[in-house]
Design an enzyme around this catalytic site. Structure first.
Site, mmCIF file in Angstrom:
data_model
loop_
_atom_site.group_PDB
_atom_site.id
_atom_site.type_symbol
_atom_site.label_atom_id
_atom_site.label_comp_id
_atom_site.label_asym_id
_atom_site.label_seq_id
_atom_site.Cartn_x
_atom_site.Cartn_y
_atom_site.Cartn_z
ATOM 1 N N ASP A 1 -16.441 -2.329 1.969
ATOM 2 C CA ASP A 1 -15.144 -2.866 1.593
ATOM 3 C C ASP A 1 -15.216 -3.387 0.160
ATOM 4 O O ASP A 1 -16.175 -4.062 -0.207
ATOM 5 C CB ASP A 1 -14.752 -4.013 2.535
ATOM 6 N N ASP B 1 -9.451 -2.911 -0.588
ATOM 7 C CA ASP B 1 -8.480 -3.814 0.003
ATOM 8 C C ASP B 1 -7.264 -3.979 -0.906
ATOM 9 O O ASP B 1 -7.405 -4.220 -2.119
ATOM 10 C CB ASP B 1 -9.165 -5.172 0.223
ATOM 11 N N GLU C 1 -6.320 0.824 0.483
ATOM 12 C CA GLU C 1 -5.309 0.209 1.347
ATOM 13 C C GLU C 1 -4.104 -0.123 0.475
ATOM 14 O O GLU C 1 -4.224 -0.835 -0.518
ATOM 15 C CB GLU C 1 -5.856 -1.066 1.983
ATOM 16 N N HIS D 1 -8.777 -3.653 11.785
ATOM 17 C CA HIS D 1 -9.010 -5.086 11.984
ATOM 18 C C HIS D 1 -7.767 -5.932 11.732
ATOM 19 O O HIS D 1 -7.749 -7.115 12.081
ATOM 20 C CB HIS D 1 -10.134 -5.552 11.050
ATOM 21 N N ASP D 2 -6.733 -5.349 11.126
ATOM 22 C CA ASP D 2 -5.497 -6.079 10.832
ATOM 23 C C ASP D 2 -4.348 -5.690 11.754
ATOM 24 O O ASP D 2 -3.239 -6.199 11.594
ATOM 25 C CB ASP D 2 -5.046 -5.791 9.387
#
Length: 556
Positions: A98, A199, A256, A332-333
């Site tokens: 990440d 991210d 993302e 995960h979100d």
């Protein structure tokens, strides 16, 4: 198009905190990922994406990084990470890290320096604006609730944070700051990692002058995205990143990108390779937004299948021959796929989990499997606020129930149980032993009680399990070029019960039929008699009849 290794790959997302604990502190660690590498290899995937494992005060579970070149001590050490990388590569598995560079932690050395004075060399690593303790620079509302601006008494200025106040935004206008990011990226790539998941990367370029958001009524709980997403210099920064760093390595990169349009994504993921490999879009996972704009994502409405089909089809067609799709149901979100898009009741959970898998994995793009998705893990169905750990969920409850009184407590708890991020973060369900085999201690987040029925130990042994079904789909992507490169054509987009589409490539046709309901349907598409049933989630084939949550694919 030039064929890239990541187009045929399947990615497995590991949220280390919830994957496997080896030291009994109730928090997953890197040694736990090493322990479970054989399981990941058995599934058949090619790449592991690790959520952040860097040093962090954990105000947002590691997305607030205080040292980009150090491992979070509760996860292990750099030596253990190096061992993980080596062992993964020995098994033929790649590791993607990440990359969190829209913001840092407020504990990062850069920000600590930046706060010292207005003329500190690190001041312009962040976004500071004048104001007084009463008047903020603009009306932006943070993703996590409240204003995006925090006043610093020492220097009498505000700093910007699109997320928590412990996550100050970096100033990408500053070339010295960008050079530090490039150096950090090279540090990891030179270690041998195989790429980055980036991210909220399309938020890094803020609009000139930082104008007010057009929807002030949403400032209470996040009105900032329409103003900051896909800013004026994102492409410039990504091209510079590519030229300075990425183009020197053979890596997978996925950005993302909240609110990204297909047109912008085609530029970000263009096939000349000058920016990123692919993007995560949000359109299909944000279809069921609350009609009250002040509530944003918080709702418990079912997702419209027609809207879902039209959205996925739009992305399939828009990037065809121009860019590359990422394919995902959850992460995960996001809430668990089978709870949000399928049916997580005991009667239909397994069938609908397989149906969702087949529907997604036979589209064009690189599929991502979030840990436990391959088992059909479900939402936690928490019933009280004290069961949650997620800063976003807790802040939303206090903001919308306690402070603004827009919604009542029981309703908000229903919304959290549907959309809250902790639904994805409950510990991985390995077996029927205490705490599902995740830890010998007290888990940081409660284990879903259904681990007795849903766990890896049972499914790995069962040739008819959700796990076995994912194995088959992954194998087909590796073997059949029509799945990777075939053209896409939707069939009857207005059908509110079934999702049907065709893929065509070099004279072959693949047709995918998925029943998204608990009813039995009839859908006759006059398929040729010599068709081959490639895969199905039922043991027999009843032709035009589609039983509850039935999904199948024919090749002819």
């Amino acid at each position: 198009m030039e064929k890239k290794w990541w187009q045929k790959a399947v990615v497995y997302q590991v949220y280390p905190r919830s994957f496997q604990d080896t030291d009994g502190d109730g928090i997953g660690d890197l040694a736990g990922v090493i322990q479970r590498l054989p399981y990941i290899k058995k599934l058949g995937v090619d790449v592991i994406w690790l959520n952040p494992i860097y040093k962090s005060p954990d105000c947002d579970n590691g997305y607030d990084i205080s040292d980009y070149r150090a491992i979070q001590p509760r996860f292990g050490t750099m030596a253990i990470f190096d061992e993980l990388l080596t062992k993964a590569h020995e098994l033929g598995l790649k590791i993607v890290m990440d990359l969190v560079v829209n913001h840092t932690s407020d504990q990062h050395q850069w920000f600590q320096e930046s706060k010292k004075s207005r003329d500190n060399p690190y001041r312009d690593f962040y976004i500071w604006r004048p104001g007084d303790s009463q008047k903020k620079p603009n009306n932006w509302g943070s993703y996590f609730g409240g204003s995006t601006w925090d006043f610093d008494e020492a220097t009498k200025e505000y700093y910007l944070h699109l997320f928590a106040k412990g996550q100050p935004d970096l100033n990408w206008e500053n070339p010295q700051m960008r050079e530090q990011i490039w150096k950090m990226m090279r540090f990891w790539l030179d270690k041998g990692i195989d790429g980055f998941r980036m991210d909220v990367i399309n938020l890094i370029s803020k609009p000139e002058g930082l104008p007010d958001a057009p929807n002030p009524e949403q400032a209470l709980y996040g009105n900032v995205e329409p103003v900051v997403a896909d800013g004026p210099k994102v492409n410039q920064y990504l091209r510079e990143m590519n030229q300075q760093v990425l183009s020197h390595y053979d890596v997978l990169t996925v950005g993302e990108m909240p609110s990204v349009t297909p047109e912008d994504a085609a530029q970000y993921t263009n096939l000349d390779g000058s920016e990123l490999s692919m993007a995560f879009e949000f359109d299909h996972v944000t279809l069921a937004m609350n009609p009250d704009p002040r509530l944003g994502k918080w709702n418990d409405a079912p997702v419209s299948l027609v809207a879902l089909k039209k959205t996925l089809s739009k992305w399939q067609l828009a990037l065809a021959g121009k860019g590359w799709n990422s394919l995902y149901w959850n992460n995960h979100d996001r809430a668990r796929a089978v709870s949000r898009f399928g049916n997580d009741t005991p009667k239909y959970r397994e069938r609908s989990a397989k149906m969702l898998a087949l529907t997604l994995h036979l589209l064009q793009g690189t599929p991502y499997i979030y840990q436990g998705e391959e088992l059909g893990m479900t939402n936690a169905h928490f019933t009280s606020l004290d069961q949650y750990q997620d800063i976003e969920s807790i802040e939303a409850y206090h903001q919308l129930v306690d402070r603004a009184q827009i919604v009542d407590g029981p309703t908000m708890l229903r919304y959290l149980a549907t959309e809250g991020r902790d639904n994805a973060r409950t510990p991985m369900q390995w077996d029927q032993s205490s705490h599902s085999g995740f830890t010998e201690g007290q888990p940081w987040l409660p284990v879903n009680p259904n681990y007795q029925e849903i766990n890896a130990a049972q499914e790995v042994q069962d040739p008819d399990s959700v796990f076995a079904f994912y194995q088959k789909l992954i194998q087909f992507r590796h073997e059949k070029e029509i799945i990777v490169y075939g053209d896409y054509q939707a069939v009857d987009l207005d059908d509110s019960q079934a999702f049907v589409y065709r893929r065509t490539y070099q004279g072959q046709t693949l047709i995918v039929l998925s029943n998204f309901t608990a009813q039995t349907l009839t859908r006759d598409y006059q398929l040729p008699a010599d068709k081959e049933l490639l895969i199905s989630n039922y043991a027999d084939d009843q032709g035009p009849t589609l039983r509850p949550y039935e999904a199948k694919a024919y090749l002819y």
